[in-house]
Write a protein that holds these residues in place. Structure first.
Motif, short mmCIF file in Angstrom:
data_model
loop_
_atom_site.label_atom_id
_atom_site.label_comp_id
_atom_site.label_asym_id
_atom_site.label_seq_id
_atom_site.Cartn_x
_atom_site.Cartn_y
_atom_site.Cartn_z
N ALA A 80 0.84 -1.19 0.00
CA ALA A 80 0.00 0.00 0.00
C ALA A 80 0.88 1.25 0.00
CB ALA A 80 -0.91 -0.01 1.23
N TRP B 145 -4.05 2.54 -2.22
CA TRP B 145 -4.06 1.08 -2.36
C TRP B 145 -3.75 0.67 -3.80
CZ3 TRP B 145 -4.58 -1.65 2.10
CH2 TRP B 145 -5.16 -0.99 3.21
N ASN C 232 -5.33 -7.19 5.26
CA ASN C 232 -5.36 -5.77 4.90
C ASN C 232 -4.66 -4.92 5.96
OD1 ASN C 232 -6.91 -6.15 2.51
ND2 ASN C 232 -8.74 -6.38 3.77
#
Length: 270
Positions: A90, A147, A188
């Motif tokens: 990210a 992202w 995540n």
């Protein structure tokens, strides 16, 4: 509905892959559950034994960066290849180091494609009608700020999957994608930590505190921290199934959001 299948899963050492492997085995399917990290193999074997599933789940190491591991995997017999392994980077696309972007593509795109090519070419030669499933993402269908590197790898998988569905249909080989929302598996959350190993307030325009706040604000929303049980249950159904949709977005609220986003993209202005 699905007949009894043998399913090879990459990235089954934890998360979706591990729990779906157990769920499919409980439904009568035979599973080759592979882990990228050697240290995950023995604990998973012990867990499988404790669950009484040793006759239906075989645990192996499959490091996709190791050509010998891939060569060995191509000797295994299975009906479904589930490309589930992956990693994510990210951070702002306009500042992320290119070598990090390149690594994310290697792990998420080039290595699964290498394994998939080997498998489907063997199936075509043998006249076998199998199925390949790719774990994509809701991010394979839209691109939120910060992202972009990770989700661009999933965009690439979507393109490869769509092309292969057309190319392999004449041989009776089926292709599917699964597109999870932001379920709370730790995947995540760990990805969101990655940019802080290179982001430098003395060098970069994007400030660490601002990026961290953006991530924390997202994970604090209901959409950013969903219970993964729903997704696992759907994977247990989708992966071995003989019929189904090409693209499988879960949950429905995310599917509706993505459809709305894609329609609005036609009216997007600069």
């Amino acid at each position: 509905m699905s007949t009894k299948k043998t399913v090879l899963i990459t990235g089954a050492g934890s998360g979706f892959g591990k729990h779906a492997a157990i769920g499919m085995a409980k439904n009568g399917h035979n599973i080759i559950a592979t882990a990228h990290v050697s240290s995950q193999v023995t604990p998973l074997r012990e867990e499988v034994e404790a669950l009484g599933l040793s006759n239906q789940i075989t645990v192996q190491r499959l490091d996709l960066t190791d050509p010998y591991d891939i060569k060995q995997a191509l000797t295994w017999e299975f009906d479904v290849l589930w490309n589930n392994a992956g990693m994510g980077e990210a951070g702002p696309v306009w500042e992320i180091p290119i070598d990090i972007v390149r690594k994310n593509y290697e792990v998420n795109v080039f290595l699964p494609l290498t394994l998939t090519q080997g498998v489907v070419q063997q199936w075509v030669r043998a006249g076998k009608k199998g199925k390949v499933v790719f774990t994509s993402s809701m991010g394979g269908l839209f691109t939120p700020a910060n992202w972009g590197t990770y989700v661009s790898t999933k965009h690439a998988l979507e393109a490869f999957a769509e092309a292969m569905q057309q190319e392999l249909a004449p041989y009776g080989i089926k292709i599917q994608t699964i597109n999870p929302g932001a379920y709370y598996t730790g995947y995540n959350e760990t990805m969101a930590d990655n940019p802080f190993r290179w982001l430098d307030d003395k060098v970069n325009f994007t400030k660490r505190a601002d990026l961290r706040k953006g991530f924390d604000d997202f994970f604090a929303t209901p959409e950013g921290k969903m219970d993964p049980t729903e997704m696992i249950n759907r994977m247990v159904e989708i992966v071995p199934a003989d019929e189904g949709k090409f693209r499988n977005v879960v949950p429905k609220v995310i599917e509706d959001m993505l459809k709305d986003h894609q329609l609005k993209a036609w009216e997007n202005t600069i």
